[in-house]
Design an enzyme around this catalytic site. Structure first.
Site, mmCIF file in Angstrom:
data_model
loop_
_atom_site.group_PDB
_atom_site.id
_atom_site.type_symbol
_atom_site.label_atom_id
_atom_site.label_comp_id
_atom_site.label_asym_id
_atom_site.label_seq_id
_atom_site.Cartn_x
_atom_site.Cartn_y
_atom_site.Cartn_z
ATOM 1 N N HIS A 1 -7.927 11.159 1.541
ATOM 2 C CA HIS A 1 -7.909 9.767 1.271
ATOM 3 C C HIS A 1 -8.627 8.901 2.366
ATOM 4 C CE1 HIS A 1 -4.046 10.850 -0.735
ATOM 5 N NE2 HIS A 1 -3.767 9.775 -1.057
ATOM 6 N N GLY A 2 -8.900 9.316 3.239
ATOM 7 C CA GLY A 2 -10.048 8.386 4.083
ATOM 8 C C GLY A 2 -10.082 9.117 5.374
#
Lengths: 465, 377
Positions: free
Chosen positions: A327-328
């Site tokens: 996701h990041g």
């Protein structure tokens, strides 16, 4: 190019018209590939270099693997080339800055000159890179395992990797589902068109009328959590739970709808996640294409749940941390992933118990799952772990220093969202909701609300991933 | 077709909204019906009784739906003469009792009804779009169109400069053709502007936002702390169309803005006029004139009068050349036009806007003209 824009409408009308005209010929896949490149290049033409590179490399790797004997070490080496290449691309564009930032933080006392300089890559994070690298990677992994045959047409393979409806935010399709659909021009029936239009309308409504509206309040509260009391923070967190659901599932609905109109079937990505009665159940309903990707290509190869409780817990932790990193590159995402991992590990035994399965009312289970998911969403939405912690503590300490304000219609919206999902649980409400007059009335109201009650909003939340 | 009869391997979540062909057609039909009926029904409900000198309030300058409604209401009067133009017709420094249309009404003493169909912030390129899409009731009417040559004083005013500019009424200007070099809106914005101009339901939706929701989208309006506990529908039904304030601090003879241009430190200026052949605004004005004529309107063009006292000697000749070019063009086409005398210097608030006395003098000059009287007949 976003689905909810006039630009996309024009783009799609041209693409669809050309597609219908070219279907009887062999050029239809080339046309879809060209359309997908235009769609992606609309953001930034330089992004195309990356996706073309990734596509060529994975196509070539499988071609090389195909020359080797099944099970040979050379095949394995080529697989490693593909994995390393895809993950390096991902790591370079998504995590280089994060890494440098953390190394600099560790060496904060060192002289300024000795610090690593950021590459400025935060300005060039190719949209949807996490989605298409995983999709492309699934092709090499599936071929290595022998579950699919080598695709001999580069155009078909490139269309599979870049297929514009699902290119930038999924669903992350598997080669065995989507690739064969490009072998023959799919049949397009009235039902495909009506299904596609229905899905597109629902997705558009979710994004423009619901997610964007919820975002106004969530952004307001989360931008200054210290200025809001615990009730406002709690409500904003619940709003975010619905915002991200409507935003992401809205995108998926539109993607599936567009593909459906062209005769393609994309996989289901969301299935009423907030009706989940356990955390495991939640992950089988939320972002299904990513959850199953990690299950098939990481969790099961690591041993899944077949090697004892401890290894299972380790595997779960690895999968959720990998999902968080997907996701990041930020600590608050890692905490979000870790929370889910710990939650699942701690409740696995409980969820399997007869008491939980048979005696605890489903309403309680749903409430607890929703509460836990919301707690984790705080870490997902906040900018930093410190900010998330501030929100959690302010909610828990019932801070009432500031007046509670939230728009009344937003309160009704959240209640309606719960009520709609709950209405799928009993046969009479399901029958009512799916009756023809109710569906027509609902769709008409959606169109009217789109004109009068939608808020202009930017990109989808998941575009950043 | 009911959802249960749809046989396919396509996966849907339980009880998802899945419409068959007939249901989709019915939905589309209902929506179109709503689109046709809602503005009409709302018109019946919304109290709009414009006074004799009504003009669209300054705050609602972007409410083109209301502008069209104003014209529709005004056109019900067979004797109505519409004055179309920018802020010179609208009356930048004056109250609605100080405008040209008001003084023409005074001169007419009830024999004619002069309607202020000006809008603040307009210029020929935007006026063209406004007339194209929001003046459908203006057919077979007597129309006075004001030509304001101020918009050709420089490449910037003419919008023909290549440097990006921010200006009013962007949705009304030509979005694609002819190209406006200083207008750099993205493709999406341009298409959206065209949609808002051409789909009446969108214009109606903008009207509700402009008139009742502080020019915000309804979701944004509910975010304002003061409206947090208000239901938008109830607010809408209880609301009234905003009107011009009785005491406007920015307009009228008592306002500080209502003063002669020469009262301050301003002196005559040199303007780098654009060439008539290259002027985008002049070309738009010509197209606009043609459009109004094609709609069988009886047209009278009033050119200026620009505040020549404010134009430095050296730049007057360029202005006069530009004006002659327009006048020649009008003459060649047999379009009735009139060039009023330049007003006394103290009657101008700036380079083009007269003050109350200026408008009074202008009306007094125009109304008794035999040509004008003949045109009115």
């Amino acid at each position: 190019m976003l689905f909810h824009t006039w630009t996309f409408l024009f783009f799609f009308l041209i693409v669809f018209g050309g597609y219908l005209a070219l279907r009887p010929t062999r050029l239809w896949t080339s046309w879809l590939l060209l359309a997908s490149y235009v769609f992606y290049g609309w953001w930034n033409p330089f992004y195309l270099l990356l996706i073309v590179y990734s596509t060529v490399l994975d196509f070539g790797v499988v071609a090389m693997m195909d020359r080797q004997q099944p099970g040979s070490s050379n095949r394995r080496h080529w697989l490693i080339v593909s994995i390393v290449n895809n993950l390096t691309l991902l790591a370079f564009f998504k995590y280089a800055d994060f890494l440098i930032e953390n190394l600099n933080a560790l060496g904060a006392n060192f002289p300024e000159a000795s610090r690593l300089m950021p590459f400025g890559l935060e300005y060039l994070l190719p949209v949807g890179i996490s989605f298409y690298t995983f999709q492309s990677l699934s092709y090499t992994l599936d071929f290595y395992r022998g579950t699919i045959k080598r695709e001999r047409s580069f155009v078909r393979f490139a269309t599979f990797v870049t297929f514009f409806p699902q290119l930038v935010a999924g669903p992350i399709e598997r080669s065995k589902n989507l690739l064969p659909q490009f072998r023959h021009a799919p049949r397009i029936t009235t039902q495909h068109l009506t299904d596609g239009l229905s899905l597109f309308l629902v997705g558009l409504f979710k994004k423009l009328a619901l997610a964007n509206y919820l975002a106004l309040y969530v952004d307001l509260v989360y931008s200054a959590p210290g200025d809001h009391n615990s009730i406002a923070l709690l409500f904003a967190t619940i709003c975010f739970a619905w915002q991200i659901y409507f935003d992401f599932s809205g995108y998926t609905d539109m993607a599936r709808g567009i593909a459906r109109m062209m005769g393609f079937n994309l996989m289901l990505n969301f299935n009423h996640p907030y009706l989940a009665t356990g955390l495991g159940d939640f992950w089988s309903r939320w972002h299904i294409s990513l959850s199953t990707w990690f299950r098939d290509y990481l969790y099961l190869p690591l041993g899944g749940n077949r090697r004892g409780e401890l290894i299972t817990c380790r595997n779960l932790l690895i999968v959720f941390l990998a999902s968080a990193l997907w996701h990041g590159a930020a600590w608050h995402f890692i905490v979000w992933g870790a929370l889910h991992a710990v939650g699942i590990i701690l409740t696995r035994t409980l969820e399997r118990s007869t008491w939980y399965r048979e005696h605890l009312p489903d309403t309680i289970k749903r409430l607890w799952v929703f509460a836990f998911v919301c707690l984790a969403w705080i870490f997902f939405r906040a900018e930093t772990v410190g900010e998330a912690w501030l929100i959690v503590t302010r909610i828990c300490t019932l801070d009432g220093a500031h007046p509670t304000t939230w728009p009344l219609p937003l309160g009704w919206l959240v209640l309606a969202a719960f009520a709609y999902q709950l209405s799928s649980l009993t046969a009479p409400t399901r029958r009512f909701v799916t009756s023809s007059p109710v569906r027509i009335a609902t769709a008409t109201c959606m169109l009217i609300l789109l004109v009068f009650y939608s808020s202009s909003g930017g990109a989808f939340i998941y575009f950043q991933f | 077709m009911p959802a249960s009869q749809l046989q396919d391997d396509f996966h849907y979540p339980p009880h998802a909204l899945r419409l068959g062909a007939r249901e989709l057609l019915l939905t589309g039909g209902l929506f179109v019906l709503f689109g046709f009926l809602a503005p009409g029904l709302w018109t019946g409900r919304e109290l709009f009784e414009p006074a004799a000198d009504y003009r669209v309030p300054y705050e609602l300058s972007n409410d083109y739906w209301l502008y069209e409604r104003h014209l529709r209401e005004a056109s019900k009067d067979e004797t109505a003469v519409l004055l179309i133009g920018d802020s010179v017709i609208w009356g930048e420094y004056v109250t609605r009792e100080g405008t040209l249309s008001h003084f023409l009404n005074e001169e007419a003493a009830g024999n004619q009804h002069f309607v202020n169909a000006g809008l603040n912030g307009l210029f020929p390129l935007a006026l063209e779009g406004l007339v194209e899409d929001f003046t459908h009731p203006v057919r077979r009417r007597k129309v006075i169109l004001h030509a304001n040559l101020l918009w050709m004083t420089s490449a910037e005013s003419d919008l023909s400069s290549t440097k990006e500019q921010v200006f009013n009424h962007q949705p009304l200007i030509p979005q694609f053709s002819p190209p406006i070099p200083c207008y750099r809106a993205p493709f999406e914005k341009r298409i959206s502007n065209l949609a808002n101009r051409n789909v009446s339901l969108f214009a109606f939706s903008k009207h509700l936002q402009n008139a009742y929701f502080d020019q915000l989208s309804i979701p944004d309006w509910t975010m304002e702390r003061a409206h947090a506990w208000q239901a938008p529908a109830r607010h809408l039904l209880a609301g009234h169309l905003p009107e011009e304030p009785h005491e406007d601090p920015d307009r009228g003879e008592t306002s500080s803005r209502h003063k002669s241009w020469s009262d301050g430190t301003r002196s005559p200026q040199s303007f780098p006029w654009v060439s008539p052949d290259e002027s985008l605004q002049l070309a738009a004005f010509k197209r606009l004139t043609t459009l109004l004529l094609h709609r069988d309107n009886e047209l009278l063009i009033i050119v200026g009068p620009l505040n020549e006292h404010m134009i430095a000697e050296g730049s007057l000749s360029a202005y006069r050349k530009l004006r002659s070019e327009l006048v020649n063009w009008l003459q060649e086409r047999g379009i009735l036009h009139y060039l009023p005398r330049v007003l006394p210097s103290e009657h101008y608030g700036d380079a083009s806007h007269p003050l109350t006395h200026g408008y009074r003098q202008l009306a007094h000059e125009i109304y008794p003209l035999p040509t004008f009287q003949k045109w009115l007949e």
